[in-house]
Scaffold this motif. Structure first.
Motif, mmCIF file in Angstrom:
data_model
loop_
_atom_site.group_PDB
_atom_site.id
_atom_site.type_symbol
_atom_site.label_atom_id
_atom_site.label_comp_id
_atom_site.label_asym_id
_atom_site.label_seq_id
_atom_site.Cartn_x
_atom_site.Cartn_y
_atom_site.Cartn_z
ATOM 1 N N MET A 84 40.095 30.755 39.102
ATOM 2 C CA MET A 84 39.377 31.899 38.537
ATOM 3 C C MET A 84 39.318 33.027 39.573
ATOM 4 O O MET A 84 38.240 33.424 40.015
ATOM 5 C CB MET A 84 37.967 31.494 38.098
ATOM 6 C CG MET A 84 37.952 30.495 36.969
ATOM 7 S SD MET A 84 36.293 30.194 36.291
ATOM 8 C CE MET A 84 35.567 29.212 37.592
ATOM 9 N N PRO A 85 40.474 33.571 39.981
ATOM 10 C CA PRO A 85 40.486 34.595 41.030
ATOM 11 C C PRO A 85 39.883 35.919 40.585
ATOM 12 O O PRO A 85 39.645 36.802 41.418
ATOM 13 C CB PRO A 85 41.982 34.751 41.334
ATOM 14 C CG PRO A 85 42.659 34.405 40.047
ATOM 15 C CD PRO A 85 41.829 33.286 39.467
ATOM 16 N N HIS A 86 39.607 36.041 39.291
ATOM 17 C CA HIS A 86 39.077 37.281 38.738
ATOM 18 C C HIS A 86 37.551 37.293 38.658
ATOM 19 O O HIS A 86 36.960 38.259 38.177
ATOM 20 C CB HIS A 86 39.634 37.495 37.327
ATOM 21 C CG HIS A 86 39.405 36.346 36.389
ATOM 22 N ND1 HIS A 86 39.805 35.059 36.669
ATOM 23 C CD2 HIS A 86 38.806 36.281 35.161
ATOM 24 C CE1 HIS A 86 39.480 34.262 35.670
ATOM 25 N NE2 HIS A 86 38.862 34.978 34.750
ATOM 26 N N ARG A 87 36.914 36.226 39.143
ATOM 27 C CA ARG A 87 35.463 36.138 39.022
ATOM 28 C C ARG A 87 34.902 35.363 40.203
ATOM 29 O O ARG A 87 35.447 34.330 40.590
ATOM 30 C CB ARG A 87 35.102 35.422 37.709
ATOM 31 C CG ARG A 87 33.628 35.449 37.397
ATOM 32 C CD ARG A 87 33.343 35.103 35.944
ATOM 33 N NE ARG A 87 33.702 33.743 35.570
ATOM 34 C CZ ARG A 87 34.677 33.435 34.733
ATOM 35 N NH1 ARG A 87 35.410 34.399 34.197
ATOM 36 N NH2 ARG A 87 34.938 32.180 34.428
ATOM 37 N N HIS A 88 33.835 35.873 40.787
ATOM 38 C CA HIS A 88 33.196 35.208 41.916
ATOM 39 C C HIS A 88 32.478 33.961 41.407
ATOM 40 O O HIS A 88 31.533 34.062 40.634
ATOM 41 C CB HIS A 88 32.215 36.158 42.604
ATOM 42 C CG HIS A 88 31.649 35.606 43.887
ATOM 43 N ND1 HIS A 88 30.810 36.323 44.704
ATOM 44 C CD2 HIS A 88 31.817 34.411 44.505
ATOM 45 C CE1 HIS A 88 30.477 35.589 45.751
ATOM 46 N NE2 HIS A 88 31.072 34.426 45.654
ATOM 47 N N LEU A 110 36.672 36.437 50.165
ATOM 48 C CA LEU A 110 37.703 36.027 51.124
ATOM 49 C C LEU A 110 38.433 34.767 50.655
ATOM 50 O O LEU A 110 38.801 33.901 51.448
ATOM 51 C CB LEU A 110 37.104 35.789 52.518
ATOM 52 C CG LEU A 110 36.499 37.013 53.217
ATOM 53 C CD1 LEU A 110 35.885 36.606 54.556
ATOM 54 C CD2 LEU A 110 37.552 38.095 53.435
ATOM 55 N N ILE A 111 38.626 34.672 49.340
ATOM 56 C CA ILE A 111 39.291 33.516 48.760
ATOM 57 C C ILE A 111 40.730 33.435 49.261
ATOM 58 O O ILE A 111 41.433 34.435 49.355
ATOM 59 C CB ILE A 111 39.264 33.592 47.215
ATOM 60 C CG1 ILE A 111 40.034 32.442 46.596
ATOM 61 C CG2 ILE A 111 39.799 34.919 46.728
ATOM 62 C CD1 ILE A 111 40.075 32.457 45.088
ATOM 63 N N GLU A 112 41.160 32.215 49.569
ATOM 64 C CA GLU A 112 42.534 32.010 50.005
ATOM 65 C C GLU A 112 43.483 32.048 48.818
ATOM 66 O O GLU A 112 43.135 31.652 47.711
ATOM 67 C CB GLU A 112 42.663 30.661 50.714
ATOM 68 C CG GLU A 112 41.921 30.580 52.042
ATOM 69 C CD GLU A 112 42.205 29.275 52.759
ATOM 70 O OE1 GLU A 112 43.361 28.798 52.683
ATOM 71 O OE2 GLU A 112 41.286 28.739 53.380
ATOM 72 N N VAL A 113 44.697 32.519 49.077
ATOM 73 C CA VAL A 113 45.719 32.503 48.043
ATOM 74 C C VAL A 113 46.112 31.052 47.777
ATOM 75 O O VAL A 113 46.481 30.330 48.696
ATOM 76 C CB VAL A 113 46.952 33.310 48.482
ATOM 77 C CG1 VAL A 113 48.094 33.114 47.489
ATOM 78 C CG2 VAL A 113 46.607 34.786 48.600
ATOM 79 N N ASN A 120 42.308 46.362 34.631
ATOM 80 C CA ASN A 120 40.989 45.742 34.810
ATOM 81 C C ASN A 120 41.085 44.392 35.515
ATOM 82 O O ASN A 120 40.286 44.091 36.409
ATOM 83 C CB ASN A 120 40.294 45.574 33.458
ATOM 84 C CG ASN A 120 39.833 46.890 32.876
ATOM 85 O OD1 ASN A 120 39.614 47.854 33.604
ATOM 86 N ND2 ASN A 120 39.695 46.944 31.560
ATOM 87 N N ILE A 121 42.064 43.560 35.128
ATOM 88 C CA ILE A 121 42.157 42.232 35.754
ATOM 89 C C ILE A 121 42.599 42.362 37.202
ATOM 90 O O ILE A 121 42.153 41.594 38.069
ATOM 91 C CB ILE A 121 43.101 41.305 34.952
ATOM 92 C CG1 ILE A 121 42.862 39.840 35.343
ATOM 93 C CG2 ILE A 121 44.565 41.666 35.155
ATOM 94 C CD1 ILE A 121 41.508 39.309 34.992
ATOM 95 N N SER A 122 43.444 43.333 37.512
ATOM 96 C CA SER A 122 43.876 43.551 38.901
ATOM 97 C C SER A 122 42.698 43.989 39.762
ATOM 98 O O SER A 122 42.550 43.537 40.901
ATOM 99 C CB SER A 122 44.991 44.590 38.954
ATOM 100 O OG SER A 122 46.136 44.159 38.240
ATOM 101 N N ILE A 123 41.857 44.854 39.214
ATOM 102 C CA ILE A 123 40.665 45.296 39.939
ATOM 103 C C ILE A 123 39.727 44.121 40.167
ATOM 104 O O ILE A 123 39.199 43.936 41.269
ATOM 105 C CB ILE A 123 39.950 46.419 39.151
ATOM 106 C CG1 ILE A 123 40.804 47.692 39.144
ATOM 107 C CG2 ILE A 123 38.572 46.719 39.747
ATOM 108 C CD1 ILE A 123 40.326 48.726 38.151
ATOM 109 N N ASP A 124 39.522 43.322 39.120
ATOM 110 C CA ASP A 124 38.625 42.166 39.256
ATOM 111 C C ASP A 124 39.125 41.194 40.324
ATOM 112 O O ASP A 124 38.336 40.676 41.132
ATOM 113 C CB ASP A 124 38.509 41.435 37.914
ATOM 114 C CG ASP A 124 37.706 42.218 36.886
ATOM 115 O OD1 ASP A 124 36.972 43.140 37.293
ATOM 116 O OD2 ASP A 124 37.819 41.903 35.683
#
Length: 437
Positions: free
Chosen positions: A283-287, A365-368, A352-356
């Motif tokens: 879920m890289p689009h949401r903290h 600081l999530i790792e790829v 929007n998803i790119s911004i999120d």
């Protein structure tokens, strides 16, 4: 000492555990029912996926002896012919492994044949009843478990604890006994000089008094903190997985079924920090935050995202490159990782998803994941997250400029995100499933 049954003669499906979420819930329902109906459950144990999908056993000369056998079928079909072979298999199991009582068949769908008709054709089995009904739908089982748990509290003189919030906590703890048992079986199987799956499943039983001990323990002091919500999130993911498999059963062949079950075993084997990191990566689009009930409700797994995107991706793409890991590499050495992103491919959605994603990377600081070049989505394609996000004033460009000139290893996690593209499932399948092992 005479060994009554040789576990090596029994094939356990615990390494794939077909439909194990539903089977586990059915087993929990039956255990609670036994606690309600009997004066004592001393000496009774629950055995999972060995003699049958589950069995209630006792020990005789330190060896399991079946009391009741239970086969569970979580399929949608109501046709008798769909179950005929399974009915016969259960009858054969009862012949091979004689039990003290009955061999029960559990249906998740009402059958075209009546209970009496099935039992007339298959005299060695009984169709299990739920409050007088010969079947129980998957989406109704959890409520029935709560009713049985509430009845147990009443029987044990703890009716004052029987409210919705407490029953939710109680059922989570009870269900975790079963999930943890399967994880333990796998851990023993994969450890050096570990036991076989067959032997582990046969002997790794759960005393019914362990369930009773949870029932008589006042759980109101359990802190609803991050650890509690991680346990609940695992249960959520298991439930979404079971629903996905049932809804897609016509499209999931045997090979895909084994692959999906291996993924599920992997998810359940993750410790709390690992599971939290795994959730953030899909879920890289949401903290991902769930230290409180409100955070859990606002930021945790969403059923549509998990089923429509994440599980569909795992189903649609070949087995992963490494065992117990999620990720794929294409013929050009580009790396891919699944997500739960279900936005459309419109211009607004892409931006929007790119911004999120970029804001989440800046915030966490999530790792790829898997050092990815591509994050797979349900239906959205973005050639460059950073270029798409830069079209908006909602990204703080000064932060990006600072990162571009930074040598910090922490900031390197974010700059890697800037190089990632989003690719939809259908395109990913073409790149990963063709001309690949």
């Amino acid at each position: 000492m005479i060994q009554l049954i040789n576990p090596n003669d029994i094939h356990s499906a615990a390494d794939t555990w077909n439909g194990f979420i539903y089977q586990g819930k059915v087993a929990l329902y039956h255990v609670l029912k036994l606690i309600n109906e009997r004066d004592s459950v001393d000496g009774l144990h629950l055995q999972l996926d060995s003699l049958e999908d589950f069995a209630i056993i006792r020990y005789e000369n330190n060896e399991p002896k079946p009391i009741t056998l239970h086969q569970v079928k979580a399929v949608k079909s109501h046709y008798y012919s769909r179950y005929k072979e399974a009915f016969e298999k259960l009858e054969q199991r009862k012949d091979n492994f004689p039990c003290d009582d009955e061999a029960y068949f559990h249906l998740a769908t009402e059958n075209e044949e009546t209970k009496a008709d099935i039992e007339d054709k298959h005299a060695k089995l009984k169709i299990y009843e739920y409050d007088g009904n010969p079947y129980c739908k998957i989406d109704e089982l959890q409520d029935k478990i709560k009713v049985q748990a509430s009845n147990c509290l009443n029987k044990l003189g703890l009716i004052h604890l029987s409210n919705d919030n407490y029953l939710e906590i109680l059922c989570n703890e009870l269900e975790s006994l079963i999930t943890n048992n399967i994880v333990l079986i796998h851990a023993q199987n994969h450890s050096p000089n570990g036991d076989s799956i067959n032997k582990s499943a046969y002997y790794s039983t759960i005393s019914l008094n362990r369930f009773r001990n949870i029932l008589i323990t006042d759980l109101t002091s359990i802190q609803q903190d991050k650890n509690y919500f991680i346990k609940k999130l695992k249960i959520d993911l298991n439930r979404y997985y079971q629903e996905f498999c049932l809804e897609s059963e016509d499209e999931i062949d045997d090979e895909a079924q084994i692959k999906l079950h291996q993924y599920l075993v992997y998810f359940n084997s993750l410790n709390n920090p690992q599971f939290e990191g795994f959730l953030q990566k899909i879920m890289p689009h949401r903290h991902v935050k769930f230290s409180t009930l409100q955070e859990y409700k606002d930021n945790s797994l969403l059923i549509n995202e998990v089923k429509t995107a994440f599980l569909s991706i795992l189903h649609g793409i070949r087995s992963p490159d490494e065992i117990n890991k999620i990720g794929w590499t294409d013929s050009l050495s580009k790396k891919y990782f699944p997500s739960s992103i279900i936005v459309s491919n419109s211009s607004a959605s892409k931006q929007n998803i790119s911004i999120d994603i970029l804001n989440t990377a800046l915030d966490t600081l999530i790792e790829v994941p898997f050092n990815s070049d591509y994050v797979i989505t349900e239906g959205c394609n973005v050639s460059s997250i950073i270029e798409e996000a830069n079209k908006s004033t909602r990204i703080n460009q000064s932060d990006i400029d600072i990162l571009n000139n930074s040598t910090s290893s922490e900031y390197d996690k974010i700059t890697k995100w800037k190089k990632i593209s989003l690719i939809d499932l259908e395109q990913a399948k073409q790149k990963l499933n063709e001309n690949n092992n």
